[in-house]
Design an enzyme around this catalytic site. Structure first.
Site, mmCIF file in Angstrom:
data_model
loop_
_atom_site.group_PDB
_atom_site.id
_atom_site.type_symbol
_atom_site.label_atom_id
_atom_site.label_comp_id
_atom_site.label_asym_id
_atom_site.label_seq_id
_atom_site.Cartn_x
_atom_site.Cartn_y
_atom_site.Cartn_z
ATOM 1 N N GLY A 290 3.869 -4.492 -1.620
ATOM 2 C CA GLY A 290 4.016 -3.575 -0.502
ATOM 3 C C GLY A 290 2.652 -2.995 -0.188
ATOM 4 O O GLY A 290 1.906 -3.522 0.630
ATOM 5 N N SER A 291 2.290 -1.928 -0.903
ATOM 6 C CA SER A 291 0.997 -1.292 -0.684
ATOM 7 C C SER A 291 -0.170 -2.175 -1.140
ATOM 8 O O SER A 291 -1.278 -2.064 -0.617
ATOM 9 C CB SER A 291 0.950 0.048 -1.423
ATOM 10 N N GLU B 80 2.412 8.496 -0.622
ATOM 11 C CA GLU B 80 1.534 8.447 -1.788
ATOM 12 C C GLU B 80 0.201 7.762 -1.444
ATOM 13 O O GLU B 80 -0.873 8.208 -1.876
ATOM 14 C CB GLU B 80 2.234 7.719 -2.938
ATOM 15 N N GLU C 207 3.942 1.626 7.129
ATOM 16 C CA GLU C 207 2.564 1.906 7.550
ATOM 17 C C GLU C 207 1.830 2.758 6.507
ATOM 18 O O GLU C 207 0.981 3.577 6.835
ATOM 19 C CB GLU C 207 2.526 2.582 8.925
ATOM 20 N N GLU D 156 5.478 -8.802 1.134
ATOM 21 C CA GLU D 156 6.282 -9.787 0.416
ATOM 22 C C GLU D 156 7.189 -9.064 -0.585
ATOM 23 O O GLU D 156 6.986 -7.871 -0.845
ATOM 24 C CB GLU D 156 5.366 -10.800 -0.266
#
Length: 378
Positions: free
Chosen positions: A129-130, A365, A361, A125
């Site tokens: 992200g992560s 980091e 994907e 969204e």
């Protein structure tokens, strides 16, 4: 690492298709933003869009090593097409097979495997992200229907997919255990593409921001059980990371091969520039890095195929391959000199296409975080 006869056959099939059907058109597709629907359909006919799905459901019943081989070859032909291949294999057909009801599989799975239907995966969204557990899209149960509202960002195939796996919060009090997954037909009222992003590379693959506005779904469109969405989202991390590592390898290999050919043809001071030690050593380093990445990728894939833990190895493969690929593509431009900076030669496109491999994907980091946690626990 030796390949089986079946793996070699699948690799050669993908290589021939990429060289004959993708690579000759890649520059034009990049320039025009064309989505190669006919070629995607043909990949489905060849059995390369549902490789991990058993044959009883129309899939190839292949292993992760075979998928990595296909991803490398398709990416060497056209990076954007390989992103669609990854999407359909790792985060569309596989979750539907593993988590779908019998009725859902009967309705959708064979058509997804054949690429008659193309899929999308809607987790990210604008603000997440992560941190996938922080999504804000809501699915509110009203009577016998779920009503979905929210925005999704960076959605691959958002305009070209027929069916999207969408993640939404169904129980706000349960944290990440309150996230559920849904199968969303993209022609459903309330599915709206707000914009198609203008990107640095991979222009044969569309990336979109999608809004869900009072989109109604019956309970039969939930994938898995209520609250299983987060598990579904994370279930195929290894598959996706191995596939993107192989994608990065394929793009970098294409850049290396272009540089190697150019170095053999371009002459300065009375000899091919390959004979100058500065260029020859650069190509030697490129070739070495490609082989190292391939070994990491195939090792992770073999662990996955053997049912062994592979999250650390998949993260290592993606981290190394994606960062290696940028170095190799940059070196390929350097070998070409000024010509490498021109659209007349393919290496500038490879350089643009491969940059995203360090981001999607799981960013580099995040890969380092996963690896660090794993080695701390060993």
């Amino acid at each position: 690492m030796s390949l089986s006869e079946e793996q070699t056959m699948i690799r050669d099939l993908a290589r021939d298709f990429a060289r004959n059907e993708l690579a000759p058109h890649a520059a034009e597709w990049d320039r025009t933003g064309h989505f190669p629907e006919a070629e995607i359909t043909r990949l489905g006919e060849l059995g390369l869009m549902g490789m991990l799905v058993p044959e009883e459901w129309g899939g190839a019943g292949a292993d992760h090593v075979s998928l990595a081989l296909v991803m490398e070859e398709i990416a060497a032909g056209d990076a954007g097409v390989s992103t669609t291949v990854n999407m359909q294999n790792c985060v569309v057909t596989k979750p539907v097979y593993e988590w779908g009801s019998e009725e859902q599989k009967q309705r959708y799975l064979r058509r997804l495997v054949s690429a008659e239907l193309r899929g999308a995966f809607m987790l990210t969204e604008p603000h997440t992200g992560s941190d996938a557990s922080a999504i804000k899209t809501r699915a509110r149960l009203e009577g016998n229907k779920y009503v979905l509202n929210g925005n999704k960002q960076f959605i691959t195939s958002g305009t070209t997919a027929h069916l999207a796996i969408c993640f939404a919060v169904t129980d706000e009090s349960a944290g990440k255990r309150g996230i559920s997954a849904f199968l969303v037909p993209t022609d459903a009222p309330g599915y709206k593409v707000l914009r198609t992003e203008v990107k640095l590379g991979q222009n044969s693959s569309d990336t979109c921001q999608v809004a869900l506005e009072d989109l109604e779904l019956g309970p039969d469109m939930m994938l898995g059980e209520p609250g299983q969405g987060y598990r579904i989202a994370l279930a195929n991390l290894e598959c996706g990371r191995i596939a993107i590592a192989a994608q990065a390898l394929g793009i970098a290999r294409a850049a290396y091969e272009a540089a190697l050919e150019y170095a053999g043809e371009r002459e300065t001071f009375g000899q091919a520039i390959f004979e100058h030690q500065a260029v020859g050593f650069k190509l030697a380093d490129m070739a070495t890095e490609l082989e190292a990445a391939r070994a990491l990728i195939h090792h992770a894939a073999r662990l996955r195929d053997g049912g062994l833990p592979s999250i650390k190895e998949a993260s290592m493969a993606k981290l190394f391959a994606s960062e290696m690929a940028e170095r190799v593509c940059s070196a390929a431009i350097q070998v070409h000199g000024g010509y490498g900076y021109l659209r007349d030669f393919p290496v500038e496109r490879h350089y643009r296409d491969v940059r995203i491999c360090q981001i999607y994907e799981g960013t580099s980091e995040i890969q380092r975080l996963v690896i660090a946690r794993a080695i701390r626990e060993e």
